[in-house]
Write an enzyme that holds these catalytic residues in place. Structure first.
Site, PDB file in Angstrom:
ATOM      1  N   ASP A 111     -13.632 -40.795 -32.906  1.00  0.00           N
ATOM      2  CA  ASP A 111     -12.201 -40.788 -33.246  1.00  0.00           C
ATOM      3  C   ASP A 111     -11.872 -39.646 -34.202  1.00  0.00           C
ATOM      4  O   ASP A 111     -10.772 -39.096 -34.173  1.00  0.00           O
ATOM      5  CB  ASP A 111     -11.820 -42.124 -33.880  1.00  0.00           C
ATOM      6  CG  ASP A 111     -11.973 -43.266 -32.894  1.00  0.00           C
ATOM      7  OD1 ASP A 111     -11.608 -43.077 -31.724  1.00  0.00           O
ATOM      8  OD2 ASP A 111     -12.492 -44.334 -33.288  1.00  0.00           O
TER       9      ASP A 111
ATOM     10  N   ASP B  39      -3.809 -51.309 -55.258  1.00  0.00           N
ATOM     11  CA  ASP B  39      -4.638 -50.118 -55.077  1.00  0.00           C
ATOM     12  C   ASP B  39      -3.907 -49.017 -54.323  1.00  0.00           C
ATOM     13  O   ASP B  39      -4.329 -47.865 -54.355  1.00  0.00           O
ATOM     14  CB  ASP B  39      -5.923 -50.479 -54.308  1.00  0.00           C
ATOM     15  CG  ASP B  39      -6.971 -51.075 -55.237  1.00  0.00           C
ATOM     16  OD1 ASP B  39      -6.685 -51.176 -56.453  1.00  0.00           O
ATOM     17  OD2 ASP B  39      -8.053 -51.447 -54.757  1.00  0.00           O
TER      18      ASP B  39
HETATM   19  N1  LIG Z   1     -11.586 -48.976 -45.245  1.00  0.00           N
HETATM   20  C1  LIG Z   1     -11.458 -48.349 -44.096  1.00  0.00           C
HETATM   21  O1  LIG Z   1     -11.534 -48.919 -43.015  1.00  0.00           O
HETATM   22  C2  LIG Z   1     -11.176 -46.887 -44.105  1.00  0.00           C
HETATM   23  C3  LIG Z   1     -11.261 -46.153 -45.278  1.00  0.00           C
HETATM   24  C4  LIG Z   1     -10.989 -44.799 -45.220  1.00  0.00           C
HETATM   25  C5  LIG Z   1     -10.629 -44.182 -44.020  1.00  0.00           C
HETATM   26  N2  LIG Z   1     -10.572 -44.919 -42.897  1.00  0.00           N
HETATM   27  C6  LIG Z   1     -10.145 -44.345 -41.623  1.00  0.00           C
HETATM   28  O2  LIG Z   1     -10.903 -43.240 -41.248  1.00  0.00           O
HETATM   29  C7  LIG Z   1     -10.032 -42.333 -40.620  1.00  0.00           C
HETATM   30  C8  LIG Z   1     -10.636 -40.981 -40.569  1.00  0.00           C
HETATM   31  O3  LIG Z   1     -11.611 -41.032 -39.572  1.00  0.00           O
HETATM   32  P1  LIG Z   1     -12.846 -40.020 -39.557  1.00  0.00           P
HETATM   33  O4  LIG Z   1     -13.602 -40.235 -38.308  1.00  0.00           O
HETATM   34  O5  LIG Z   1     -12.355 -38.661 -39.899  1.00  0.00           O
HETATM   35  O6  LIG Z   1     -13.660 -40.547 -40.787  1.00  0.00           O
HETATM   36  P2  LIG Z   1     -15.060 -41.335 -40.783  1.00  0.00           P
HETATM   37  O7  LIG Z   1     -16.110 -40.478 -40.183  1.00  0.00           O
HETATM   38  O8  LIG Z   1     -15.231 -41.866 -42.154  1.00  0.00           O
HETATM   39  O9  LIG Z   1     -14.831 -42.550 -39.760  1.00  0.00           O
HETATM   40  C9  LIG Z   1     -13.975 -43.625 -39.988  1.00  0.00           C
HETATM   41  C10 LIG Z   1     -14.151 -44.699 -38.947  1.00  0.00           C
HETATM   42  O10 LIG Z   1     -12.850 -45.115 -38.555  1.00  0.00           O
HETATM   43  C11 LIG Z   1     -12.782 -45.145 -37.145  1.00  0.00           C
HETATM   44  N3  LIG Z   1     -11.433 -44.809 -36.718  1.00  0.00           N
HETATM   45  C12 LIG Z   1     -10.745 -43.657 -36.945  1.00  0.00           C
HETATM   46  N4  LIG Z   1      -9.538 -43.729 -36.359  1.00  0.00           N
HETATM   47  C13 LIG Z   1      -9.465 -44.938 -35.747  1.00  0.00           C
HETATM   48  C14 LIG Z   1      -8.466 -45.593 -34.997  1.00  0.00           C
HETATM   49  N5  LIG Z   1      -7.291 -45.037 -34.760  1.00  0.00           N
HETATM   50  N6  LIG Z   1      -8.726 -46.836 -34.526  1.00  0.00           N
HETATM   51  C15 LIG Z   1      -9.918 -47.435 -34.769  1.00  0.00           C
HETATM   52  N7  LIG Z   1     -10.886 -46.871 -35.496  1.00  0.00           N
HETATM   53  C16 LIG Z   1     -10.665 -45.629 -35.976  1.00  0.00           C
HETATM   54  C17 LIG Z   1     -13.758 -44.111 -36.656  1.00  0.00           C
HETATM   55  O11 LIG Z   1     -14.204 -44.435 -35.356  1.00  0.00           O
HETATM   56  C18 LIG Z   1     -14.880 -44.253 -37.667  1.00  0.00           C
HETATM   57  O12 LIG Z   1     -15.799 -45.202 -37.269  1.00  0.00           O
HETATM   58  C19 LIG Z   1      -8.768 -42.406 -41.436  1.00  0.00           C
HETATM   59  O13 LIG Z   1      -7.649 -41.964 -40.731  1.00  0.00           O
HETATM   60  C20 LIG Z   1      -8.728 -43.871 -41.779  1.00  0.00           C
HETATM   61  O14 LIG Z   1      -7.924 -44.595 -40.875  1.00  0.00           O
HETATM   62  C21 LIG Z   1     -10.840 -46.251 -42.920  1.00  0.00           C
HETATM   63  N1  LIG Z   2     -14.253 -29.770 -34.499  1.00  0.00           N
HETATM   64  C1  LIG Z   2     -14.490 -30.253 -35.711  1.00  0.00           C
HETATM   65  N2  LIG Z   2     -14.649 -29.435 -36.776  1.00  0.00           N
HETATM   66  C2  LIG Z   2     -14.906 -29.924 -38.004  1.00  0.00           C
HETATM   67  N3  LIG Z   2     -15.026 -31.224 -38.283  1.00  0.00           N
HETATM   68  C3  LIG Z   2     -14.876 -32.091 -37.273  1.00  0.00           C
HETATM   69  C4  LIG Z   2     -14.598 -31.654 -35.949  1.00  0.00           C
HETATM   70  N4  LIG Z   2     -14.506 -32.744 -35.147  1.00  0.00           N
HETATM   71  C5  LIG Z   2     -14.725 -33.793 -35.951  1.00  0.00           C
HETATM   72  N5  LIG Z   2     -14.933 -33.415 -37.216  1.00  0.00           N
HETATM   73  C6  LIG Z   2     -15.216 -34.290 -38.374  1.00  0.00           C
HETATM   74  O1  LIG Z   2     -16.526 -34.804 -38.210  1.00  0.00           O
HETATM   75  C7  LIG Z   2     -16.580 -36.158 -38.647  1.00  0.00           C
HETATM   76  C8  LIG Z   2     -17.273 -37.034 -37.620  1.00  0.00           C
HETATM   77  O2  LIG Z   2     -16.614 -36.943 -36.392  1.00  0.00           O
HETATM   78  P1  LIG Z   2     -16.387 -38.193 -35.451  1.00  0.00           P
HETATM   79  O3  LIG Z   2     -15.651 -39.266 -36.151  1.00  0.00           O
HETATM   80  O4  LIG Z   2     -15.775 -37.679 -34.200  1.00  0.00           O
HETATM   81  O5  LIG Z   2     -17.862 -38.636 -35.138  1.00  0.00           O
HETATM   82  P2  LIG Z   2     -18.588 -40.011 -35.442  1.00  0.00           P
HETATM   83  O6  LIG Z   2     -18.447 -40.308 -36.893  1.00  0.00           O
HETATM   84  O7  LIG Z   2     -19.969 -39.878 -34.875  1.00  0.00           O
HETATM   85  O8  LIG Z   2     -17.803 -40.994 -34.532  1.00  0.00           O
HETATM   86  P3  LIG Z   2     -17.105 -42.369 -34.919  1.00  0.00           P
HETATM   87  O9  LIG Z   2     -15.898 -41.955 -35.720  1.00  0.00           O
HETATM   88  O10 LIG Z   2     -16.759 -43.001 -33.629  1.00  0.00           O
HETATM   89  O11 LIG Z   2     -18.090 -43.132 -35.712  1.00  0.00           O
HETATM   90  C9  LIG Z   2     -15.141 -36.565 -38.923  1.00  0.00           C
HETATM   91  O12 LIG Z   2     -14.936 -36.647 -40.311  1.00  0.00           O
HETATM   92  C10 LIG Z   2     -14.302 -35.471 -38.359  1.00  0.00           C
HETATM   93  O13 LIG Z   2     -13.166 -35.196 -39.152  1.00  0.00           O
END
Ligand SMILES: NC(=O)c1ccc[n+]([C@@H]2O[C@H](COP(=O)([O-])OP(=O)(O)OC[C@H]3O[C@@H](n4cnc5c(N)ncnc54)[C@H](O)[C@@H]3O)[C@@H](O)[C@H]2O)c1
Ligand SMILES: Nc1ncnc2c1ncn2[C@@H]1O[C@H](COP(=O)(O)OP(=O)(O)OP(=O)(O)O)[C@@H](O)[C@H]1O
Length: 563
Positions: A326, A436
């Site tokens: 995501d 918070d």
């Molecule tokens: N307490 C929490 O659950 C918490 C805290 C901080 C951020 N987040 C979420 O993480 C997002 C950023 O994602 P990232 O991947 O860059 O960070 P990240 O790598 O920390 O991943 C966050 C997790 O949130 C999941 N996620 C992201 N968007 C989602 C969606 N629309 N629906 C369901 N799950 C989703 C991703 O699959 C991942 O497992 C933020 O937009 C925020 O929504 C969640």
């Molecule tokens: N093209 C990109 N360049 C730099 N950062 C990226 C790019 N694509 C994703 N990222 C960052 O890398 C991190 C991990 O990506 P992503 O969430 O897609 O993988 P994941 O953590 O393995 O998957 P999931 O969210 O399903 O657990 C995220 O914080 C995202 O913002």
């Protein structure tokens, strides 16, 4: 003279002195008033003594009571005055915030209007050029006919597809891609090669039907283009279908960094797209570098080198593909600050709520999507604007814009104080968030941070903005869902104890100080995400399989015991 006369005059001195001071502070009395009071008190005291009631104790009690009553009444006056001042200050702050908000709203309307005017100008220029081309074409046909008539043979004129589609269809996504100023470019110039790339962008249209692909009911075209870009000007909560008018010719692949499997898949997909589908492939700068370092075959890859090129990316790309989780979808959405081309996201992460396609079936999936028609989910985004109020100077305002696909969150950061966030909805005071923080989320983001904070899960096609508090210090603060058309304002009060921090899709953290405001409304530019199956099926599958929603063993039933 009574024996305790001396005592009486000493005791009177203290309360009168106090009263004197309070009266002076309030500028209510003058010396003669004090004298009158002294005489009155003295006479009353003397009278009670001479009535035989008085003892030293009685006198002390008498004076204590009258002093306390006096002080109370002045404190009440003082606190009333303070409350009036506080109320006036709050009204001033509110009206200032309202003005700032209105100014931002007008600015936004102005910017939209400017964009609209530019698009209209482009449209007019486009029509003029189409007419010119047609004139020239018919002229050259006539000339050729004349030529062939005169020479007795000949060949057809070269065909330029330029604008034919647009002139036929009215508004379509070809119009946006023809930048002004290309007319005089030479074939060697960079502008010319850009133009070649641009004019090769595919054209498509959207439609929605009540019963989906297999439904029998009539499907209506959705005119949700503004010069070819998908906007939410016409939103529909029905299933939307994307139909290509011409096949996609350029694809942008975005990959999750630091993953061997993703890099491998990217290389493989690039080859297939180039060799089998014959499309131009764009990747990020660093991805191209890595691929070329491994194999010079990948030299043909295109990458945007400059920021200005990135800003015009949507004019060159037909399809965006993401390989990751995501986070990669959020990353891709964040690259497009305006219109977003259709997005196909392959799941190569852990959860993959917004990544419906399986990467091991990428050829089959891309075949289907590139052929069309394909169902899409219009994932709405929120437009967020930070308005700074430095030193509370009216003219000293700095603005900053962000587009989010999931949410904007405002939290207390490192501060140990509760947040104190004043929230307004269309200038109407909603509440003050003490806890918070607060999450303002899109329906797509409802399954992310907002869900963790107790918000509802909302289907991405339901139009609305989620208002979810984070750990509120109040038993009754439940999350809300507001309609999509509202403008929300989160204001950090001038007397806020701590600072607050805003995060946009979990990134780009910005500190908000007292007096700063965050204004949020639905953006006109959604992310059109291709569905694997159909919008609702994809959503429910993600809820069930991704989040294990309501997973519980069924109760067993062995039948009633036999009697
Ligand atoms: N307490 C929490 O659950 C918490 C805290 C901080 C951020 N987040 C979420 O993480 C997002 C950023 O994602 P990232 O991947 O860059 O960070 P990240 O790598 O920390 O991943 C966050 C997790 O949130 C999941 N996620 C992201 N968007 C989602 C969606 N629309 N629906 C369901 N799950 C989703 C991703 O699959 C991942 O497992 C933020 O937009 C925020 O929504 C969640
Ligand atoms: N093209 C990109 N360049 C730099 N950062 C990226 C790019 N694509 C994703 N990222 C960052 O890398 C991190 C991990 O990506 P992503 O969430 O897609 O993988 P994941 O953590 O393995 O998957 P999931 O969210 O399903 O657990 C995220 O914080 C995202 O913002």
């Amino acid at each position: 003279m009574p024996p305790n006369h001396l005592l009486l005059t000493e005791s009177m001195a203290s309360p009168l002195g106090e009263r004197h001071r309070i009266s002076r502070r309030n500028s209510l009395t003058n010396v003669s008033q004090i004298e009158l009071d002294s005489v009155k008190l003295g006479v009353e005291g003397w009278a009670s003594l001479s009535a035989g009631v008085g003892s030293q104790r009685n006198l002390q009690e008498y004076f204590q009571e009258s002093t306390a009553a006096d002080e109370d009444s002045h404190l009440v006056e003082f606190s009333d005055a303070l409350q009036t001042v506080a109320k006036a200050l709050r009204q001033v702050a509110e009206s200032k915030a309202r003005t700032v908000d209105e100014a931002a709203e007008w600015k936004r309307k102005y910017e939209l209007e400017v964009v609209r005017c530019q698009q209209l100008k482009q449209l007019i220029a486009e029509k003029a050029s189409v007419e010119e081309n047609q004139d020239e074409k018919s002229k050259s046909v006539v000339d050729e006919q004349n030529d062939s008539e005169s020479s007795g043979g000949g060949h057809s004129p070269p065909s330029f597809g330029n604008g034919v589609c647009c002139s036929k269809e009215g508004i379509c996504n070809q119009q946006v891609i023809r930048e002004q100023g290309f007319a005089n470019s030479s074939p060697e110039s960079k502008d010319y090669s850009d133009r070649k790339l641009s004019s090769a962008k595919a054209s498509f249209h959207l439609a929605w039907g009540c019963n989906g692909r297999s439904g029998r009911r009539h499907k209506h075209d959705v005119v949700s283009f503004e010069s070819g870009n998908i906007t939410t000007a016409v939103r529909s909560n029905k299933q939307i279908t994307l139909q290509w008018d011409s096949p996609p010719k350029s694809v942008f692949i975005l990959t999750k960094p630091n993953s061997v499997s993703v890099a491998k898949m990217c290389g493989e997909m690039v080859r297939w797209l180039k060799d089998v589908k014959n499309v131009r492939v764009f990747v990020e700068k660093n991805v191209k570098k890595e691929l070329v370092e491994d194999d010079s075959y990948y030299n043909f890859l295109l990458a945007c080198e400059r920021d200005e090129e990135l800003a015009l990316l949507h004019t060159k790309i037909d399809l965006v593909i993401t390989l990751g989780g995501d986070g990669t979808v959020l990353w891709a959405a964040n690259m497009f600050k305006g219109p977003v081309p259709p997005l196909v996201s392959f799941s190569m992460g852990s959860l993959g709520f917004m990544t419906p396609f399986q990467s091991d079936r990428y050829q089959e999936c891309l075949d289907i999507v590139m052929k069309g028609p394909v169902f899409i989910t219009l994932r709405h985004r929120l437009h967020c604007r930070i308005i700074r109020s430095k030193d509370k100077g009216e003219t000293d305002l700095e603005e900053e814009d962000h587009l989010v696909l999931n949410e904007v969150s405002i939290d207390r950061g490192m501060s140990s104080y509760l947040t104190n966030l004043e929230c307004y909805c269309d200038n109407l005071f909603v509440t003050c968030v003490q806890g918070d923080g607060l999450i303002l989320s899109t329906p797509s983001g409802s399954t992310a941070y907002s869900l963790a904070a107790g918000g509802s899960m909302v289907h991405p096609q339901v139009p609305g903005i989620l208002f979810t508090p984070i750990c509120p210090h109040s038993l009754s603060f439940r999350p809300l869902i507001l309609p999509e058309h509202v403008t929300l304002r989160v204001q950090i009060p001038i007397n806020s104890r701590g600072q607050a921090w805003a995060s946009f899709d979990g990134k780009d953290r910005r500190q908000l100080s007292a007096g700063d405001a965050l204004i949020v409304h639905m953006s006109a530019w959604p992310v059109p995400a291709a569905c694997d199956d159909e919008s609702t099926h994809d959503f429910l599958r993600s809820v069930r399989e991704g989040l294990h929603w309501n997973l519980r063993k069924s109760q067993s039933f062995d039948g009633p015991r036999e009697q």
